[in-house]
Design a protein around this motif. Sequence first.
Motif, PDB file in Angstrom:
ATOM      1  N   ALA A 109       0.940  -1.164  -0.001  1.00  0.00           N
ATOM      2  CA  ALA A 109      -0.149  -0.058  -0.016  1.00  0.00           C
ATOM      3  C   ALA A 109       0.834   1.118   0.124  1.00  0.00           C
ATOM      4  CB  ALA A 109      -0.914   0.036   1.378  1.00  0.00           C
ATOM      5  N   ALA A 110       2.060   1.089   0.692  1.00  0.00           N
ATOM      6  CA  ALA A 110       2.815   2.340   0.764  1.00  0.00           C
ATOM      7  C   ALA A 110       3.526   2.519  -0.638  1.00  0.00           C
ATOM      8  CB  ALA A 110       3.761   1.977   1.759  1.00  0.00           C
ATOM      9  N   GLU A 111       3.816   1.461  -1.116  1.00  0.00           N
ATOM     10  CA  GLU A 111       4.371   1.607  -2.404  1.00  0.00           C
ATOM     11  C   GLU A 111       3.566   2.147  -3.526  1.00  0.00           C
ATOM     12  OE1 GLU A 111       5.861  -2.453  -3.457  1.00  0.00           O
ATOM     13  OE2 GLU A 111       7.833  -1.838  -3.373  1.00  0.00           O
ATOM     14  N   ALA A 112       2.195   1.530  -3.495  1.00  0.00           N
ATOM     15  CA  ALA A 112       1.130   2.311  -4.401  1.00  0.00           C
ATOM     16  C   ALA A 112       0.989   3.779  -4.291  1.00  0.00           C
ATOM     17  CB  ALA A 112      -0.014   1.570  -4.191  1.00  0.00           C
ATOM     18  N   LEU A 113       0.793   4.163  -2.884  1.00  0.00           N
ATOM     19  CA  LEU A 113       0.564   5.451  -2.410  1.00  0.00           C
ATOM     20  C   LEU A 113       1.896   6.323  -3.155  1.00  0.00           C
ATOM     21  CD1 LEU A 113      -1.073   7.427  -0.801  1.00  0.00           C
ATOM     22  CD2 LEU A 113       0.268   6.968   1.150  1.00  0.00           C
ATOM     23  N   CYS A 114       3.027   5.995  -2.971  1.00  0.00           N
ATOM     24  CA  CYS A 114       4.159   6.852  -3.180  1.00  0.00           C
ATOM     25  C   CYS A 114       4.557   6.711  -4.736  1.00  0.00           C
ATOM     26  CB  CYS A 114       5.165   6.364  -2.466  1.00  0.00           C
ATOM     27  SG  CYS A 114       5.072   6.655  -0.720  1.00  0.00           S
ATOM     28  N   ALA A 115       3.870   5.807  -5.420  1.00  0.00           N
ATOM     29  CA  ALA A 115       4.258   5.595  -6.671  1.00  0.00           C
ATOM     30  C   ALA A 115       4.205   6.895  -7.821  1.00  0.00           C
ATOM     31  CB  ALA A 115       3.509   4.535  -7.595  1.00  0.00           C
ATOM     32  N   ASP A 116       3.230   7.477  -7.480  1.00  0.00           N
ATOM     33  CA  ASP A 116       2.594   8.774  -8.299  1.00  0.00           C
ATOM     34  C   ASP A 116       3.174   9.998  -7.265  1.00  0.00           C
ATOM     35  OD1 ASP A 116       1.754  10.877  -9.830  1.00  0.00           O
ATOM     36  OD2 ASP A 116      -0.052  10.040 -10.066  1.00  0.00           O
ATOM     37  N   LYS A 117       4.167  10.649  -7.624  1.00  0.00           N
ATOM     38  CA  LYS A 117       4.686  11.719  -6.788  1.00  0.00           C
ATOM     39  C   LYS A 117       3.738  12.916  -6.986  1.00  0.00           C
ATOM     40  CE  LYS A 117       8.350   9.798  -4.663  1.00  0.00           C
ATOM     41  NZ  LYS A 117       8.311   9.461  -3.568  1.00  0.00           N
ATOM     42  N   GLU A 118       3.131  13.023  -8.166  1.00  0.00           N
ATOM     43  CA  GLU A 118       2.273  14.088  -8.429  1.00  0.00           C
ATOM     44  C   GLU A 118       1.179  14.460  -7.352  1.00  0.00           C
ATOM     45  OE1 GLU A 118       3.111  16.544 -10.473  1.00  0.00           O
ATOM     46  OE2 GLU A 118       4.907  15.531 -10.655  1.00  0.00           O
TER      47      GLU A 118
END
Length: 106
Positions: free
Chosen positions: A50-59
């Motif tokens: 979940a953290a990876e998914a949350l941080c994947a789109d820096k915008e």
Amino acid sequence: MRAYAPGSSKEYPDDVIANIWNWDVKWKVEWLENGKVMGEMIRFSMCDPAAEALCADKEKLEFKWISATPNEHMFRATVKDKNAKIEVIATDRFGNIYRANLNNNK
């Protein structure tokens, strides 16, 4: 605690994954498949999916410097039946029990 069904991790695609945030060495983390106790889960290091998914789109992040980092309170177990009902049970040092249920029928 957060649990993830098989397929949630690129590194371990056949495994159920659990993140036990306040885990310590006196906790017991086990898993059940279709109601049968399968044993204790293996502790390992990885980033929470979940953290990876949350941080994947820096915008989409307010703070662009935030990123997912591996942690030492992740657990995994390889399921035998990909369509099974999976339950993760974490018991802390005080006897408190935490449960997460996953239904792998897709």
